[in-house]
Design a protein around this motif. Sequence first.
Motif, PDB file in Angstrom:
ATOM      1  N   VAL A 265       6.294  13.120 -28.849  1.00  0.00           N
ATOM      2  CA  VAL A 265       5.700  11.921 -28.259  1.00  0.00           C
ATOM      3  C   VAL A 265       4.827  12.320 -27.075  1.00  0.00           C
ATOM      4  CG1 VAL A 265       6.222   9.848 -26.900  1.00  0.00           C
ATOM      5  CG2 VAL A 265       7.462  10.290 -29.028  1.00  0.00           C
ATOM      6  N   TYR A 266       3.580  11.842 -27.093  1.00  0.00           N
ATOM      7  CA  TYR A 266       2.627  12.087 -26.003  1.00  0.00           C
ATOM      8  C   TYR A 266       2.240  10.738 -25.406  1.00  0.00           C
ATOM      9  CZ  TYR A 266       2.297  16.803 -27.894  1.00  0.00           C
ATOM     10  OH  TYR A 266       2.596  18.078 -28.317  1.00  0.00           O
ATOM     11  N   ILE A 267       2.328  10.620 -24.084  1.00  0.00           N
ATOM     12  CA  ILE A 267       2.052   9.351 -23.406  1.00  0.00           C
ATOM     13  C   ILE A 267       1.068   9.590 -22.270  1.00  0.00           C
ATOM     14  CG2 ILE A 267       3.057   7.346 -22.253  1.00  0.00           C
ATOM     15  CD1 ILE A 267       5.764   8.142 -23.455  1.00  0.00           C
ATOM     16  N   SER A 268      -0.012   8.833 -22.272  1.00  0.00           N
ATOM     17  CA  SER A 268      -1.028   8.978 -21.231  1.00  0.00           C
ATOM     18  C   SER A 268      -0.871   7.901 -20.162  1.00  0.00           C
ATOM     19  CB  SER A 268      -2.431   8.875 -21.848  1.00  0.00           C
ATOM     20  OG  SER A 268      -2.645   7.583 -22.399  1.00  0.00           O
ATOM     21  N   GLY A 269      -1.337   8.234 -18.964  1.00  0.00           N
ATOM     22  CA  GLY A 269      -1.368   7.252 -17.879  1.00  0.00           C
ATOM     23  C   GLY A 269      -0.023   6.776 -17.400  1.00  0.00           C
ATOM     24  N   VAL A 270       0.966   7.650 -17.385  1.00  0.00           N
ATOM     25  CA  VAL A 270       2.307   7.265 -16.933  1.00  0.00           C
ATOM     26  C   VAL A 270       2.278   6.905 -15.446  1.00  0.00           C
ATOM     27  CG1 VAL A 270       4.633   8.148 -16.460  1.00  0.00           C
ATOM     28  CG2 VAL A 270       3.552   8.565 -18.688  1.00  0.00           C
ATOM     29  N   HIS A 271       3.003   5.847 -15.089  1.00  0.00           N
ATOM     30  CA  HIS A 271       3.142   5.461 -13.682  1.00  0.00           C
ATOM     31  C   HIS A 271       4.479   4.752 -13.520  1.00  0.00           C
ATOM     32  CE1 HIS A 271       2.349   1.238 -14.739  1.00  0.00           C
ATOM     33  NE2 HIS A 271       1.344   1.688 -15.502  1.00  0.00           N
ATOM     34  N   ALA A 272       4.833   4.391 -12.308  1.00  0.00           N
ATOM     35  CA  ALA A 272       6.108   3.720 -12.060  1.00  0.00           C
ATOM     36  C   ALA A 272       6.165   2.401 -12.828  1.00  0.00           C
ATOM     37  CB  ALA A 272       6.282   3.461 -10.572  1.00  0.00           C
ATOM     38  N   ALA A 273       7.320   2.097 -13.389  1.00  0.00           N
ATOM     39  CA  ALA A 273       7.497   0.858 -14.148  1.00  0.00           C
ATOM     40  C   ALA A 273       7.225  -0.343 -13.246  1.00  0.00           C
ATOM     41  CB  ALA A 273       8.907   0.783 -14.709  1.00  0.00           C
ATOM     42  N   SER A 274       6.596  -1.355 -13.818  1.00  0.00           N
ATOM     43  CA  SER A 274       6.167  -2.505 -13.029  1.00  0.00           C
ATOM     44  C   SER A 274       7.309  -3.424 -12.630  1.00  0.00           C
ATOM     45  CB  SER A 274       5.122  -3.308 -13.808  1.00  0.00           C
ATOM     46  OG  SER A 274       5.638  -3.714 -15.077  1.00  0.00           O
ATOM     47  N   ASP A 275       8.322  -3.516 -13.468  1.00  0.00           N
ATOM     48  CA  ASP A 275       9.466  -4.362 -13.117  1.00  0.00           C
ATOM     49  C   ASP A 275      10.702  -3.903 -13.880  1.00  0.00           C
ATOM     50  OD1 ASP A 275       9.513  -5.590 -15.742  1.00  0.00           O
ATOM     51  OD2 ASP A 275       7.890  -6.887 -15.084  1.00  0.00           O
TER      52      ASP A 275
END
Length: 337
Positions: A265-275
């Motif tokens: 699995v490749y995931i782009s643009g990971v950031h902290a979860a919004s909620d």
Amino acid sequence: MPQRLVDRSPVVLADQLIAQMVPPAMFDDVSFGSYIPDPEQPSQAAAVRAAEEFAGKVAKIRAGGRRGLFGKKTQASGAGLYLDGGFGVGKTHLLASIFHSSPSPKAFGTFVELTHVVGALGFNNAVEQLSAHSVLCIDEFELDDPGDTMLVSRLLTELSARGVSIVATSNTLPGQLGEGRFAAQDFLREIKKLGSIFETLRVDGPDYRHRDLPPAPEPISEESLVERAEATPGSTLDDFDALCAHLSTLHPSRYNKLIADVSAVYISGVHAASDQSVALRLVVLADRLYDANIPVTVSGAKLDEIFTPEMLAGGYRKKYLRATSRLLALSRFEVAA
């Protein structure tokens, strides 16, 4: 070209839910003999002995029973074992070993998966389908949702009365042994009728996933992420926000099929979860990816930055730390591959 998880909308039929309650493939070949206790943690060797003894009781209880009035044979209540300990000390290994050593039919699933099964089948149907089983193995029993806890407690009470043995594990945060003991006692109180037959064991030790390992790998560039995904047969490539949005459209019981036959699995643009709701869906996905041993590579933020400090200080702290531990293990697996 790699596939996208967001293009998948798997369907799981109700009659398949019980049948798919088996240990993850990574635990297919585990046994009591393959668990190597840490010599500096005597509780681990004690847990292996107790788990093996418990497995021996399961078949006897199911095949036995007791004599009641007028010599009529009635079903004996199931036995109970509760393994309490920190992350990565091998509790799931022992749980799967009990499963493999017990006669069929039998069932294995996480607490979350079990609540999903009961919700999909209905309480009475779930009891009927599971009551023929010799043992129900529940991984990662959780106490953060009183409604779910009471639902499963009632289920376990019914099943135990019908001769189904129950074995469960829970995670206690490292360095918070008092909290761990409280959680175990809460569990025993919630399953009032089962409490008297449960043996509670503590399994100590450091998280094996992080022994002598480097910190979280640095995210790679967008270009490199695409190149790796395109060069990996059977992989998927998704945008983080799009994936989070797609997860919200699927019942968590479908996440297993979502990642079926995926190699990486490749995931782009990971950031902290919004909620919190987004974060909890990511926890379930992380668990399913870990169960399937699917490597994870990302761009954007590090995988240990998905859950915010506020989330890690809240009531779902245990879930988030477990998910982080598992995602880091999967990311290192990809780097080492």
